[in-house]
Design a protein around this motif. Structure first.
Motif, PDB file in Angstrom:
ATOM      1  N   TYR A   1       0.924  -1.218   0.012  1.00 61.95           N
ATOM      2  CA  TYR A   1       0.112  -0.170  -0.011  1.00 61.95           C
ATOM      3  C   TYR A   1       0.858   1.283  -0.125  1.00 61.95           C
ATOM      4  CZ  TYR A   1      -3.203  -3.430   1.634  1.00 61.95           C
ATOM      5  OH  TYR A   1      -4.206  -4.471   2.075  1.00 61.95           O
ATOM      6  N   GLU A   2       0.060   2.301  -0.238  1.00 62.80           N
ATOM      7  CA  GLU A   2       0.988   3.609  -0.283  1.00 62.80           C
ATOM      8  C   GLU A   2       0.626   4.212   0.846  1.00 62.80           C
ATOM      9  OE1 GLU A   2       2.840   7.265  -1.367  1.00 62.80           O
ATOM     10  OE2 GLU A   2       2.734   5.293  -2.432  1.00 62.80           O
ATOM     11  N   LEU A   3       1.625   4.495   1.715  1.00 66.43           N
ATOM     12  CA  LEU A   3       1.539   4.981   3.069  1.00 66.43           C
ATOM     13  C   LEU A   3       0.961   6.494   3.239  1.00 66.43           C
ATOM     14  CD1 LEU A   3       4.831   3.530   4.491  1.00 66.43           C
ATOM     15  CD2 LEU A   3       2.596   2.700   4.779  1.00 66.43           C
ATOM     16  N   ASP A   4       0.463   6.824   4.114  1.00 63.90           N
ATOM     17  CA  ASP A   4      -0.006   8.316   4.294  1.00 63.90           C
ATOM     18  C   ASP A   4       1.083   8.835   4.821  1.00 63.90           C
ATOM     19  OD1 ASP A   4      -0.295   8.428   7.508  1.00 63.90           O
ATOM     20  OD2 ASP A   4      -0.781   6.535   6.792  1.00 63.90           O
ATOM     21  N   PRO A   5       1.067  10.369   4.569  1.00 62.07           N
ATOM     22  CA  PRO A   5       2.252  11.319   4.953  1.00 62.07           C
ATOM     23  C   PRO A   5       2.584  11.313   6.405  1.00 62.07           C
ATOM     24  CG  PRO A   5       0.734  12.383   3.467  1.00 62.07           C
ATOM     25  CD  PRO A   5      -0.057  11.078   3.814  1.00 62.07           C
ATOM     26  N   GLU A   6       1.427  10.887   7.248  1.00 55.97           N
ATOM     27  CA  GLU A   6       1.805  10.791   8.842  1.00 55.97           C
ATOM     28  C   GLU A   6       2.808   9.693   9.177  1.00 55.97           C
ATOM     29  OE1 GLU A   6      -0.547  11.147  12.965  1.00 55.97           O
ATOM     30  OE2 GLU A   6      -1.542  10.445  11.153  1.00 55.97           O
ATOM     31  N   THR A   7       2.439   8.647   8.446  1.00 57.77           N
ATOM     32  CA  THR A   7       3.042   7.272   8.546  1.00 57.77           C
ATOM     33  C   THR A   7       4.545   7.546   7.948  1.00 57.77           C
ATOM     34  OG1 THR A   7       1.207   6.146   8.688  1.00 57.77           O
ATOM     35  CG2 THR A   7       3.350   4.895   8.399  1.00 57.77           C
ATOM     36  N   LYS A   8       4.714   8.149   6.784  1.00 62.73           N
ATOM     37  CA  LYS A   8       5.866   8.693   6.272  1.00 62.73           C
ATOM     38  C   LYS A   8       6.792   9.309   7.045  1.00 62.73           C
ATOM     39  CE  LYS A   8       4.588   7.922   1.273  1.00 62.73           C
ATOM     40  NZ  LYS A   8       4.311   8.565  -0.067  1.00 62.73           N
ATOM     41  N   LYS A   9       6.298  10.262   7.703  1.00 63.11           N
ATOM     42  CA  LYS A   9       6.986  11.204   8.433  1.00 63.11           C
ATOM     43  C   LYS A   9       7.544  10.481   9.575  1.00 63.11           C
ATOM     44  CE  LYS A   9       6.875  15.965   9.769  1.00 63.11           C
ATOM     45  NZ  LYS A   9       5.866  17.433   9.671  1.00 63.11           N
ATOM     46  N   ALA A  10       6.641   9.571  10.303  1.00 60.65           N
ATOM     47  CA  ALA A  10       7.187   8.666  11.557  1.00 60.65           C
ATOM     48  C   ALA A  10       8.443   7.998  11.038  1.00 60.65           C
ATOM     49  CB  ALA A  10       6.312   7.798  11.914  1.00 60.65           C
ATOM     50  N   LEU A  11       8.520   7.252   9.770  1.00 64.84           N
ATOM     51  CA  LEU A  11       9.553   6.555   9.237  1.00 64.84           C
ATOM     52  C   LEU A  11      10.639   7.422   9.027  1.00 64.84           C
ATOM     53  CD1 LEU A  11       7.498   4.214   6.844  1.00 64.84           C
ATOM     54  CD2 LEU A  11       8.745   3.365   8.678  1.00 64.84           C
ATOM     55  N   TRP A  12      10.551   8.611   8.613  1.00 64.88           N
ATOM     56  CA  TRP A  12      11.507   9.444   8.366  1.00 64.88           C
ATOM     57  C   TRP A  12      12.529   9.686   9.680  1.00 64.88           C
ATOM     58  CZ3 TRP A  12      10.940  15.229   9.381  1.00 64.88           C
ATOM     59  CH2 TRP A  12      11.907  16.076   9.163  1.00 64.88           C
TER      60      TRP A  12
END
Length: 220
Positions: free
Chosen positions: A138-149
């Motif tokens: 799945y394409e991750l939402d920005p909030e989750t991408k930010k947590a991964l960053w």
């Protein structure tokens, strides 16, 4: 002492209920397992899974706080039960329900890691690996991408963190100031640490210049 005893009981009961839910899943009794999970959260933490998903991460963590600080065991249990629910909903072919739960569970586990809140007997990092695998499709939402960053940075994976920063910039999900602060933090690291994380000092400074140029272009 009372709080410690409560937390030990919470983790013990959570383990038993998760085990029972997994057995029900193996028996293709997904709905029965879902009811079991939701009932446990309501009884032990006064929290329903739909509410947990609907709340912002900040509000959810506030609900799980004691004296102003999130309780690690409670956060870990909620994350585990959201993950279990997500697995069950995925079995039922309901990605619109499972993906937000996977993502929320991932962010909660990453929060525990980044804030030094891992504890013995609960393998948060293995759960992160499981959640990342579940979300690969799945394409991750920005909030989750930010947590991964932030997680990549915390773990010293500088090159991956930089890639994540630019992906967030493409989605307008990070500010100029956040990017500048990221490069400032990395600049304070020793050259050996930077290279271990996949960036040389020269690459870091080049990345900083590219970030400044990108932000100027976005303003114009």
């Amino acid at each position: 002492m009372f709080e410690r005893d409560y937390l030990i009981r919470l983790l013990t009961q959570a383990g038993l209920v998760l085990g029972k839910a997994m057995r029900l899943r193996e028996q293709q009794k997904q709905q029965e397992a879902l009811d079991l999970v939701d009932e446990f959260l309501g009884r032990e933490l006064r929290l329903r899974s739909r509410l947990a998903v609907g709340l912002s991460d900040e509000d959810l963590l506030a609900m799980l706080s004691v004296t102003g600080s999130p309780n690690a065991e409670s956060v870990a249990v909620v994350a585990a039960f959201l993950q279990q629910e997500a697995d069950l909903l995925d079995d039922l072919g309901q990605p619109e329900e499972s993906v937000p739960r996977y993502a929320k569970a991932l962010r909660l586990n990453l929060y525990l890691i980044r804030h030094g809140m891992e504890f013995e007997g609960w393998d948060v990092r293995s759960r992160v690996d499981e959640l990342l695998k579940a979300l690969e499709r799945y394409e991750l939402d920005p909030e989750t991408k930010k947590a991964l960053w932030l997680w990549h940075e915390f773990e010293g994976r500088w090159a991956e963190a930089e890639d994540a920063l630019y992906e967030l910039a493409d989605e307008d999900a990070v500010t100029r100031t956040e990017g500048e602060a990221f490069y400032d933090r990395l600049s304070a690291s020793e050259d050996t640490a930077l290279e271990a994380g996949g960036l040389s000092r020269e690459e870091l400074e080049e990345g900083r210049k590219q970030w400044a140029t990108l932000m100027k272009e976005n303003v114009s």
